[in-house]
Design a protein around this motif. Structure first.
Motif, PDB file in Angstrom:
ATOM      1  N   GLY A 184       0.621  -0.827  -0.408  1.00 28.30           N
ATOM      2  CA  GLY A 184       0.027  -0.137  -0.078  1.00 28.30           C
ATOM      3  C   GLY A 184       0.616   1.264   0.008  1.00 28.30           C
ATOM      4  N   LEU A 185       1.596   1.531   0.614  1.00 30.03           N
ATOM      5  CA  LEU A 185       2.716   2.514   0.775  1.00 30.03           C
ATOM      6  C   LEU A 185       3.464   2.681  -0.583  1.00 30.03           C
ATOM      7  N   SER A 186       3.783   1.376  -1.268  1.00 30.78           N
ATOM      8  CA  SER A 186       4.507   1.601  -2.775  1.00 30.78           C
ATOM      9  C   SER A 186       3.429   2.347  -3.449  1.00 30.78           C
ATOM     10  N   LYS A 187       2.371   2.428  -2.881  1.00 27.63           N
ATOM     11  CA  LYS A 187       1.514   3.078  -4.268  1.00 27.63           C
ATOM     12  C   LYS A 187       0.569   4.638  -4.222  1.00 27.63           C
ATOM     13  N   ILE A 188       2.220   5.253  -2.831  1.00 30.76           N
ATOM     14  CA  ILE A 188       1.174   6.367  -2.658  1.00 30.76           C
ATOM     15  C   ILE A 188       2.732   7.393  -2.564  1.00 30.76           C
ATOM     16  N   PRO A 189       2.740   9.049  -2.343  1.00 32.47           N
ATOM     17  CA  PRO A 189       3.977   9.641  -2.178  1.00 32.47           C
ATOM     18  C   PRO A 189       4.726   9.450  -0.478  1.00 32.47           C
ATOM     19  N   ALA A 190       5.503   9.065  -1.091  1.00 25.74           N
ATOM     20  CA  ALA A 190       6.613   8.900   0.748  1.00 25.74           C
ATOM     21  C   ALA A 190       6.504  10.316   1.210  1.00 25.74           C
ATOM     22  N   ASN A 191       5.662  11.480   0.602  1.00 21.49           N
ATOM     23  CA  ASN A 191       6.083  12.825   1.627  1.00 21.49           C
ATOM     24  C   ASN A 191       4.857  12.678   1.780  1.00 21.49           C
ATOM     25  N   CYS A 192       4.313  12.311   1.448  1.00 16.47           N
ATOM     26  CA  CYS A 192       2.296  12.689   1.916  1.00 16.47           C
ATOM     27  C   CYS A 192       2.119  12.234   3.633  1.00 16.47           C
ATOM     28  N   ARG A 193       0.641  12.990   3.902  1.00 15.06           N
ATOM     29  CA  ARG A 193       0.794  12.430   5.575  1.00 15.06           C
ATOM     30  C   ARG A 193       0.073  11.013   4.945  1.00 15.06           C
ATOM     31  N   MET A 194      -0.809  10.447   4.544  1.00 19.46           N
ATOM     32  CA  MET A 194      -1.192   9.393   4.762  1.00 19.46           C
ATOM     33  C   MET A 194       0.612   8.695   5.270  1.00 19.46           C
ATOM     34  N   THR A 195       1.328   8.372   4.466  1.00 15.86           N
ATOM     35  CA  THR A 195       2.516   6.965   4.435  1.00 15.86           C
ATOM     36  C   THR A 195       3.088   8.175   5.874  1.00 15.86           C
ATOM     37  N   GLN A 196       2.895   9.071   6.359  1.00 15.85           N
ATOM     38  CA  GLN A 196       3.641   9.744   7.806  1.00 15.85           C
ATOM     39  C   GLN A 196       3.312   9.161   8.635  1.00 15.85           C
ATOM     40  N   SER A 197       1.468   9.133   8.623  1.00 17.01           N
ATOM     41  CA  SER A 197       1.166   8.241   9.611  1.00 17.01           C
ATOM     42  C   SER A 197       1.796   6.596  10.008  1.00 17.01           C
ATOM     43  N   ILE A 198       0.969   6.170   8.889  1.00 18.10           N
ATOM     44  CA  ILE A 198       1.480   4.671   8.490  1.00 18.10           C
ATOM     45  C   ILE A 198       2.895   4.281   9.021  1.00 18.10           C
ATOM     46  N   ARG A 199       3.747   5.609   8.495  1.00 17.12           N
ATOM     47  CA  ARG A 199       5.623   4.808   9.017  1.00 17.12           C
ATOM     48  C   ARG A 199       5.439   5.665  10.446  1.00 17.12           C
ATOM     49  N   LEU A 200       4.711   6.277  11.384  1.00 13.68           N
ATOM     50  CA  LEU A 200       4.712   6.574  12.881  1.00 13.68           C
ATOM     51  C   LEU A 200       3.946   5.410  12.771  1.00 13.68           C
ATOM     52  N   LEU A 201       2.816   4.745  12.801  1.00 18.24           N
ATOM     53  CA  LEU A 201       2.465   3.659  13.016  1.00 18.24           C
ATOM     54  C   LEU A 201       4.037   2.169  13.665  1.00 18.24           C
ATOM     55  N   LEU A 202       4.319   1.883  12.400  1.00 16.96           N
ATOM     56  CA  LEU A 202       5.259   0.806  12.845  1.00 16.96           C
ATOM     57  C   LEU A 202       6.487   1.595  12.956  1.00 16.96           C
ATOM     58  N   ASP A 203       6.342   2.830  13.603  1.00 18.60           N
ATOM     59  CA  ASP A 203       7.921   2.898  14.436  1.00 18.60           C
ATOM     60  C   ASP A 203       7.653   2.217  15.635  1.00 18.60           C
ATOM     61  N   CYS A 204       5.933   3.008  16.036  1.00 22.90           N
ATOM     62  CA  CYS A 204       5.799   2.584  17.669  1.00 22.90           C
ATOM     63  C   CYS A 204       6.178   0.962  17.446  1.00 22.90           C
ATOM     64  N   TYR A 205       4.818   0.406  16.672  1.00 21.94           N
ATOM     65  CA  TYR A 205       5.522  -1.528  16.953  1.00 21.94           C
ATOM     66  C   TYR A 205       6.615  -2.319  16.842  1.00 21.94           C
ATOM     67  N   ASP A 206       6.854  -1.686  15.903  1.00 28.46           N
ATOM     68  CA  ASP A 206       8.771  -2.364  15.975  1.00 28.46           C
ATOM     69  C   ASP A 206       9.533  -2.155  16.842  1.00 28.46           C
ATOM     70  N   ASN A 207       8.975  -0.725  17.741  1.00 29.04           N
ATOM     71  CA  ASN A 207       9.702  -0.417  19.011  1.00 29.04           C
ATOM     72  C   ASN A 207       9.040  -0.566  20.260  1.00 29.04           C
ATOM     73  N   GLY A 208       8.542  -1.413  20.833  1.00 27.65           N
ATOM     74  CA  GLY A 208       7.330  -1.955  21.608  1.00 27.65           C
ATOM     75  C   GLY A 208       6.631  -0.924  22.544  1.00 27.65           C
ATOM     76  N   VAL A 209       6.516   0.080  21.746  1.00 28.99           N
ATOM     77  CA  VAL A 209       5.407   1.156  22.041  1.00 28.99           C
ATOM     78  C   VAL A 209       3.708   0.956  22.575  1.00 28.99           C
ATOM     79  N   ASP A 210       3.360   0.675  24.181  1.00 29.49           N
ATOM     80  CA  ASP A 210       1.753   0.324  23.955  1.00 29.49           C
ATOM     81  C   ASP A 210       1.238   0.926  22.844  1.00 29.49           C
ATOM     82  N   TRP A 211       0.286  -0.207  22.139  1.00 31.36           N
ATOM     83  CA  TRP A 211      -0.980  -0.025  22.179  1.00 31.36           C
ATOM     84  C   TRP A 211      -1.980   1.983  22.103  1.00 31.36           C
TER      85      TRP A 211
END
Length: 480
Positions: A184-211
């Protein structure tokens, strides 16, 4: 080659709509509440399916696809369906219809004066496109973009629809949520807000941040966009998928407990689960709680006859459109048979990125397309379509050759009283499409208003091609 077992495919499509109804019914009572929720399941009586525009609008799109076919379906047709069959006037729905009624074609209808173009109205209605184009993400995002731009222009709401449609289409053969997110991310601009939010979520998940902390960081990150916007809400649905660990109930409850547009996050999560795993992933008690029926709230039933009454009927009609939809999009590597579902790694690798997705995302919200049969044109406004007495606005017309052979075009403006046009030219040479030539001609005009402008002004560019009976007309709607 990707092979889709026909019975597995049918089951996944049906599970998609059942999951959609479960999430929509469970989430609707909490829609719009911005705090964290603490639900544990349904708050509605057994046998009651709450109506939801997330599903309703897709019933209209099914009608449009059946009537006009996947070769022809575009934003203009969907725009006419909005005005004919979809009564709600809230948020972007009302704005796009108002804009179309005064002459703005999509995507201008979703771009002009639209404070809701980053909102949730489009990514919540992508399943119909994905289910008609299973394992064909680029075909699914073609229709998702045509759909979304009507009421979201080139806003984040359109990027969200492309992101979700790509995931859902790929999910017919990919069940790894991280891989689906990257598709999904590969289909949208890397600098759009959608990408920013999803990347933030992935960073939280990968670093063990509570939901809960992850949810709060998403809210904070989208604070400038405000309430009910696509980037955070799509991320809430993905939060449920990630933190739920593949458990339908846990994932659904987590997504809805994030708050905000809860019917949308729950409904999309439920449909994605259904596509990924089929009916085996849907909890039997939850499926029994809502049954198979469809209840509508956002469709004019007096004008649109033949709406499928059940998820089963909807699934069968969607399934019947798959073959022609794949053919219309030149998808030659997907077949449906009685053989087991299988996919080559090379085919799955092609799900990622691609020039077509870049082309879709590069389309401006201040432009529109027109088909002349012998050619295709794009009319691009230099800025918003507002004009004052004596003021000017530039418009650029790009014509692409669609039929072999070079062409001579003759351009003539039909102008409101007092308006003038300068720049450009009256004759245009359109080269042939070859290996070394894209077959494109472009011209820019300056339109200048007279001393008097009306509320709505419609200069029209007439495009005549020598030797061709079809004449093209490009209206330029300007607001006084």
């Amino acid at each position: 080659m990707i092979n889709l077992n026909r019975e597995v495919l049918r089951d996944k499509i049906h599970a998609c709509w059942i999951g959609k109804n479960i999430g929509g019914t469970m989430g609707t009572p909490y829609e719009g509440q911005q705090q964290l929720n603490d639900i544990q399941g349904f708050s509605t009586p057994e046998g009651v399916v709450l109506p939801n525009d997330d599903l309703d609008l897709q019933l209209v799109w099914l009608h449009a696809m059946e009537k006009y076919g996947p070769y022809n379906l575009n934003a203009k047709i969907l725009g006419e369906c909005w005005i004919n069959y979809i009564p709600p006037h809230w948020n972007e729905y009302g704005i796009c219809k108002n804009n179309m009624r005064v002459g703005l074609l999509p995507p201008l209808s979703g771009e002009y004066e639209n404070t809701w173009k980053h909102s949730n109205g489009a990514w919540i209605r992508t399943e119909v496109w994905a289910c008609m184009a299973p394992a064909a993400p680029d075909a699914a995002i073609r229709y998702a973009r045509e759909d979304a731009c009507v009421d979201h222009g080139a806003g984040e709401g359109t990027y969200a629809a492309i992101f979700v449609a790509a995931m859902e289409s790929a999910a017919f053969v990919v069940s790894d949520i991280r891989r689906l997110i990257e598709i999904g991310l590969s289909k949208i601009p890397a600098n759009c807000r959608m990408t920013q939010s999803i990347r933030l979520l992935l960073d939280c998940y990968d670093n063990g941040v509570d939901w809960k902390d992850a949810r709060n960081r998403l809210v904070e990150d989208s604070a400038d966009l405000g309430w009910f916007e696509a980037p955070a809400n799509v991320a809430f649905a993905m939060l449920g998928m990630l933190y739920g660990g593949g458990d339908f109930k846990k994932s659904m409850i987590l997504a809805i407990n994030c708050g905000d547009d809860t019917d949308c996050t729950g409904a999309t999560l439920g449909s994605l689960f259904g596509i990924m795993y089929g009916s085996s992933c849907i909890p039997k008690d939850w499926a029994a709680h809502i049954g198979d029926s469809i209840t509508t709230v956002a469709v004019d039933r007096g004008s649109l006859w033949g709406i499928p009454p059940t998820c089963s009927a909807l699934s069968e009609r969607v399934y019947n459109m798959i073959d022609v939809t794949l053919k219309a999009n030149n998808v030659a590597n997907v077949r449906i048979s009685d053989d087991p579902t299988s996919a080559d790694s090379a085919d799955l690798d092609r799900f990622v990125g691609g020039e077509y997705a870049k082309l879709l995302c590069a389309k401006s919200g201040l432009s529109y397309d027109a088909d002349f049969i012998w050619g295709n044109a794009v009319l691009q406004y230099a800025n918003t379509p507002n004009i004052a007495p004596g003021a000017s606005i530039d418009v650029t017309v790009t014509v692409r050759n669609a039929i072999p052979g070079p062409k001579h075009l003759h351009l003539r403006w039909l102008l409101p009283d007092g308006f003038t046009v300068s720049g450009g030219r009256q004759d245009l040479y359109l080269p042939d499409r070859t290996m070394h030539n894209a077959g494109v001609a472009e011209v820019t005009f300056t339109i200048t208003a007279g001393e008097k402008v009306d509320y709505v002004n419609r200069p029209v560019l007439e495009v005549v091609c020598d030797g061709r009976p079809t004449v093209g007309y490009l209206p330029v709607v300007l607001f006084g």
